[in-house]
Structure formats: structure tokens, C-alpha cells
Design a protein around this motif. Structure first.
Motif, short mmCIF file in Angstrom:
data_model
loop_
_atom_site.label_atom_id
_atom_site.label_comp_id
_atom_site.label_asym_id
_atom_site.label_seq_id
_atom_site.Cartn_x
_atom_site.Cartn_y
_atom_site.Cartn_z
N ILE A 1 4.49 -1.61 4.89
CA ILE A 1 3.94 -0.38 5.45
C ILE A 1 2.60 -0.04 4.80
N LEU A 2 2.25 -0.71 3.72
CA LEU A 2 0.97 -0.47 3.06
C LEU A 2 -0.15 -1.32 3.63
N SER A 3 0.18 -2.26 4.50
CA SER A 3 -0.83 -3.16 5.03
C SER A 3 -1.53 -2.54 6.24
N TYR B 1 4.85 -11.24 4.81
CA TYR B 1 5.45 -9.92 4.57
C TYR B 1 4.38 -8.93 4.11
N GLU B 2 3.52 -9.34 3.19
CA GLU B 2 2.49 -8.44 2.68
C GLU B 2 1.47 -8.08 3.76
N ASP B 3 1.14 -9.05 4.63
CA ASP B 3 0.08 -8.83 5.62
C ASP B 3 0.54 -8.08 6.86
#
Length: 282
Positions: A215-217, A209-211
Motif C-alpha cells: 500500500i506504500l507503493s 510485492y513491493e512494487d
């Protein structure tokens, strides 16, 4: 009134000097129970000293008794201490709000529970880095593809994606188009489906999810709002199939958009030509 006569000040008035109130040393006003409050004003000072006394038989003012002066002094000291204590308490609460730990109100960095929390955070970051580093290699190990394998890639996108050599060639092409994250996301989802440990599943789902979803990745993949809503609901209880809808959407995107260009790319044509020459020589 004759010329040269100067007006005489009214009884009880005192002349002022240079605009100051030096001539008004004492002003009297009736106090409580017949007492007389004498206020003494001094030039250049904003404070005033209140003297409370009683008139004796000769009309002379007497200073307050020593007990009364002590009482006034105690009141002033108590008010000052309360003000200082309240300001220190507010400052202390502000410091504790940012540095205090969950078990005590101390804000020192040597607190035992803060040390435990820092150790747990460090352990979590270390495990996350290990999982991320052991996730997807830069290039999958695979035997050299045959000429038949390369021909089959041109016939079916599914055959291209099911062979490690085909994924490596297609991934190399996606890197030239700056869309390698689509293949990385698809491979991460495949790796998640093979996991059985619940804790590892939750950690890998969080990393995916983080990678690739956040939308910040910088490696965010292109997903529609419906799929994102599904992912957000699934992340409440992550499982091996949390990203199934997103994986299918990215697979379809690569099939329709990137795959046709790969078939006409120099990477695929050079590989096909090299294998053809090798086969002809043998």
C-alpha cells in the motif's frame, strides 16, 4: 513592664541579623552513645558540615579524629564514583543498542562484522536493482502487426494479450489513463512463472510485492482483501504461482474495464487506419 524596657532574649537564644541565621552558628543535638553532633550553618550556603566530637573535661568540643574524617571522605568519594559509573553505563548501553553489531559490543564504524554486514546489504541492493532493471522493458520487441492481427485484437482480448505488438499498443493506451501498472504487474507475474531458480524466485516475488502489492507503493494495483490475504500467506514461501489469484483479478479488470475503451480509442483506430491504407497501396 515599664515603658522603654525592651524584652530580653530567652537564655540560649541568639538574635538573628537581617533575617539570616548568622546568630545561630551552632546547634547541638545529642548523638549516638552520648556523642554531640554540632551542625555549623553558614549564610548563603545550602550545604552543612557535620562535626562529630566528644566533650572533654573542660566542656570544650573536640574535632573528630583524623581516621574518622578520612572514612567520611572515602564514603563520599565512593558514592560519587558509583553515581558517575552508573550514568556512564546507562549512556553506553544506549549507544550500543543503536550502533553495536551482532558479534561484539563495540560501536565503532570500523568493526569488521559491521563492514561485512554493509557489504552484504550493498550486494543485496545491487542484485535487486539488476533484477528490477532487467525485468520489464519500456517496450517489447515485436514485428510490425498486420491488418489481420489488429482486427483479431478487436475480436478477442486474449489474442490482444498474447501478442507483443498487441500488449505494446494496449500498454500505450493504459499509460494515457494512468493505469499502466496493471499491465506491468501482469507481465511481471508472467516473467515470474518462467523462473526456475529458487533464490531468484524469492527476490522477484519480493520486488513484485513491493512494487505492486504494498500500500506504500505508488504503483499499487487494485486488489480485494481476500486476494491480499492469499498473497500474504504465499509470501511465507514464495513460488512461481504466488500471485496467480491477483494476476487473474487484474486480467479480468483490464478485460472488463480498459479493453472496451481501448477499442474506441484513437490509438487503436489510428493503427487500424494506417495498416488499412498501407495494405490498400500495396
Amino acid at each position: 513592664m515599664r515603658m522603654g524596657d525592651e524584652p530580653q532574649p530567652a537564655p540560649g537564644d541568639q538574635p538573628s541579623y537581617n533575617g539570616c541565621d548568622q546568630g545561630k552558628d551552632l546547634r547541638q543535638s545529642p548523638g549516638i552513645d552520648g556523642d554531640i553532633i554540632a551542625k555549623k550553618w553558614k549564610p548563603g550556603r545550602e550545604s552543612e558540615e557535620v562535626l562529630r566530637g566528644e566533650e572533654d573535661a573542660g566542656g570544650q568540643r573536640q574535632r573528630p579524629m583524623g581516621s574518622e574524617r578520612m572514612e567520611m571522605r572515602k564514603r563520599q568519594m565512593s558514592v560519587h564514583q558509583e553515581t558517575v559509573s552508573s550514568s556512564q553505563a546507562q549512556q553506553g548501553v544506549g549507544n550500543r543498542g543503536s550502533n553495536a553489531c551482532c558479534f561484539c559490543w563495540c560501536c565503532c564504524c570500523s568493526c569488521s562484522c559491521l563492514t561485512v554486514r554493509n557489504q552484504e546489504d550493498e550486494r543485496t541492493r545491487r542484485s535487486s536493482n539488476e533484477i528490477r532493471g532487467a525485468g520489464i522493458p519500456n517496450c517489447e520487441e515485436s514485428p510490425t502487426p498486420t491488418l489481420e492481427d489488429v482486427y483479431s485484437w478487436g475480436q478477442s482480448f486474449d489474442k490482444l494479450m498474447t501478442t507483443p505488438a498487441g500488449r505494446n499498443a494496449f500498454r500505450e493506451f493504459l499509460r494515457t489513463e494512468f493505469s499502466e501498472e496493471n499491465m506491468l504487474f501482469w507481465m511481471a507475474c508472467e516473467d515470474l512463472k518462467k523462473e526456475a531458480n529458487k533464490n531468484v524466485i524469492e527476490e522477484k516475488a519480493r520486488l513484485i510485492y513491493e512494487d505492486y502489492i504494498s500500500i506504500l507503493s505508488p504503483k499499487e494495483v487494485s486488489l480485494d482483501s481476500r486476494v491480499r490475504e492469499v498473497i500474504n500467506r504465499n509470501m511465507l514461501e514464495p513460488s512461481q504461482h504466488t500471485f496467480d489469484d491477483a494476476q487473474l483479478q487484474i486480467y479480468t479488470l483490464m478485460h472488463r474495464d480498459s479493453y472496451p475503451r481501448f477499442m474506441n480509442s484513437a490509438i487503436y483506430k489510428n493503427l487500424l487506419q494506417t495498416l488499412s491504407e498501407t495494405t490498400a497501396e500495396s
